[in-house]
Write a protein that holds these residues in place. Sequence first.
Motif, PDB file in Angstrom:
ATOM      1  N   PHE A 181      -1.606  -5.702   0.314  1.00  0.00           N
ATOM      2  CA  PHE A 181      -1.774  -4.248   0.492  1.00  0.00           C
ATOM      3  C   PHE A 181      -1.915  -3.498  -0.836  1.00  0.00           C
ATOM      4  O   PHE A 181      -2.841  -2.715  -1.025  1.00  0.00           O
ATOM      5  N   ASN A 182      -0.989  -3.722  -1.769  1.00  0.00           N
ATOM      6  CA  ASN A 182      -1.000  -2.940  -3.017  1.00  0.00           C
ATOM      7  C   ASN A 182      -2.263  -3.155  -3.858  1.00  0.00           C
ATOM      8  O   ASN A 182      -2.868  -2.182  -4.309  1.00  0.00           O
ATOM      9  N   PRO A 183      -2.699  -4.408  -4.069  1.00  0.00           N
ATOM     10  CA  PRO A 183      -3.975  -4.585  -4.778  1.00  0.00           C
ATOM     11  C   PRO A 183      -5.139  -3.939  -4.010  1.00  0.00           C
ATOM     12  O   PRO A 183      -6.037  -3.357  -4.624  1.00  0.00           O
ATOM     13  N   ALA A 184      -5.084  -3.994  -2.681  1.00  0.00           N
ATOM     14  CA  ALA A 184      -6.175  -3.429  -1.862  1.00  0.00           C
ATOM     15  C   ALA A 184      -6.307  -1.922  -2.106  1.00  0.00           C
ATOM     16  O   ALA A 184      -7.424  -1.389  -2.156  1.00  0.00           O
ATOM     17  N   VAL A 185      -5.160  -1.251  -2.269  1.00  0.00           N
ATOM     18  CA  VAL A 185      -5.196   0.194  -2.530  1.00  0.00           C
ATOM     19  C   VAL A 185      -5.955   0.460  -3.835  1.00  0.00           C
ATOM     20  O   VAL A 185      -6.798   1.362  -3.912  1.00  0.00           O
ATOM     21  N   GLU A 186      -5.697  -0.352  -4.869  1.00  0.00           N
ATOM     22  CA  GLU A 186      -6.399  -0.188  -6.158  1.00  0.00           C
ATOM     23  C   GLU A 186      -7.898  -0.486  -5.998  1.00  0.00           C
ATOM     24  O   GLU A 186      -8.747   0.218  -6.545  1.00  0.00           O
ATOM     25  N   LEU A 187      -8.209  -1.519  -5.222  1.00  0.00           N
ATOM     26  CA  LEU A 187      -9.622  -1.902  -5.032  1.00  0.00           C
ATOM     27  C   LEU A 187     -10.402  -0.819  -4.294  1.00  0.00           C
ATOM     28  O   LEU A 187     -11.621  -0.732  -4.416  1.00  0.00           O
ATOM     29  N   SER A 188      -9.691   0.023  -3.542  1.00  0.00           N
ATOM     30  CA  SER A 188     -10.372   1.069  -2.767  1.00  0.00           C
ATOM     31  C   SER A 188     -11.029   2.105  -3.683  1.00  0.00           C
ATOM     32  O   SER A 188     -11.848   2.900  -3.241  1.00  0.00           O
ATOM     33  N   TYR A 189     -10.672   2.099  -4.968  1.00  0.00           N
ATOM     34  CA  TYR A 189     -11.285   3.035  -5.921  1.00  0.00           C
ATOM     35  C   TYR A 189     -12.614   2.496  -6.462  1.00  0.00           C
ATOM     36  O   TYR A 189     -13.327   3.215  -7.151  1.00  0.00           O
ATOM     37  N   LEU A 190     -12.916   1.209  -6.197  1.00  0.00           N
ATOM     38  CA  LEU A 190     -14.200   0.652  -6.647  1.00  0.00           C
ATOM     39  C   LEU A 190     -15.329   1.186  -5.774  1.00  0.00           C
ATOM     40  O   LEU A 190     -15.152   1.421  -4.581  1.00  0.00           O
ATOM     41  N   LYS A 191     -16.495   1.359  -6.389  1.00  0.00           N
ATOM     42  CA  LYS A 191     -17.662   1.782  -5.614  1.00  0.00           C
ATOM     43  C   LYS A 191     -18.030   0.666  -4.630  1.00  0.00           C
ATOM     44  O   LYS A 191     -17.762  -0.516  -4.894  1.00  0.00           O
ATOM     45  N   PRO A 192     -18.692   1.006  -3.504  1.00  0.00           N
ATOM     46  CA  PRO A 192     -19.074  -0.039  -2.530  1.00  0.00           C
ATOM     47  C   PRO A 192     -19.843  -1.203  -3.167  1.00  0.00           C
ATOM     48  O   PRO A 192     -19.599  -2.363  -2.855  1.00  0.00           O
TER      49      PRO A 192
END
Length: 235
Positions: A181-192
């Motif tokens: 979950f926590n890494p996923a939250v950070e990855l959500s800031y990457l462009k598609p």
Amino acid sequence: EVSQGAEAEQVVQLKLSELHPFEGHPFQVRDDEEMQQMVESLSEFGVLVPLIVRPDPYGGYEILSGHRRHRASELAEKETVPAIIRDLDDDAAIILMCDSNLQRENILPSERAWAFKMKLDAIKHQGTRSDLTSTQVAQKLSVEKVGEDSGVSKDTVRRYIRLTNLIPEVMDMVDSKQIAFNPAVELSYLKPSEQKEFLEAMDATQAAPSLSQAQRMKKLSQEGTCTLVAMCEIM
């Protein structure tokens, strides 16, 4: 006629064929082992908790609470299900639907993320219709309310809602616990486009990112240097 008082609400029997899912609801109805147990229970005892539905102006009823009971009734070859009919506007319907499903035990991160987002948008929309002094205050209060209703902090609500920025392939990996979950939250800031390359990096390195690795990727993305090679090097 169903009166407004909750204690006076009537349970009516509705034909399964008259019911359809709430459009765009984020909860998956899976024909899994749990569903099989529900079908067996229904065959023996019937539906014990009525569905909550609202009239659809185009005919029939929209299910707000009880999508899985509806599916189980279909599989158990029932003709009708007990239901309570409530005449709710879209915002109230979304809030009720999210609340009744967020209480379930087995709920995927993606389901929770989209439900929080839908509920927050509905509460904000309700807020804009009443004369709240400032939209900022309304938005802050609404995030707090979504958190309070689910017994989590407003920060947790915000972090779940961040996940709705993930591309579906990455979200699936969060649901299947391949990405935490926590890494996923950070990855959500990457462009598609960067998220697509991130999947290639994951495939190439056969590794899932730690929190600090995901934070480094987010930083690269903000600097505009988040490339496939850079992500492979990080992992």
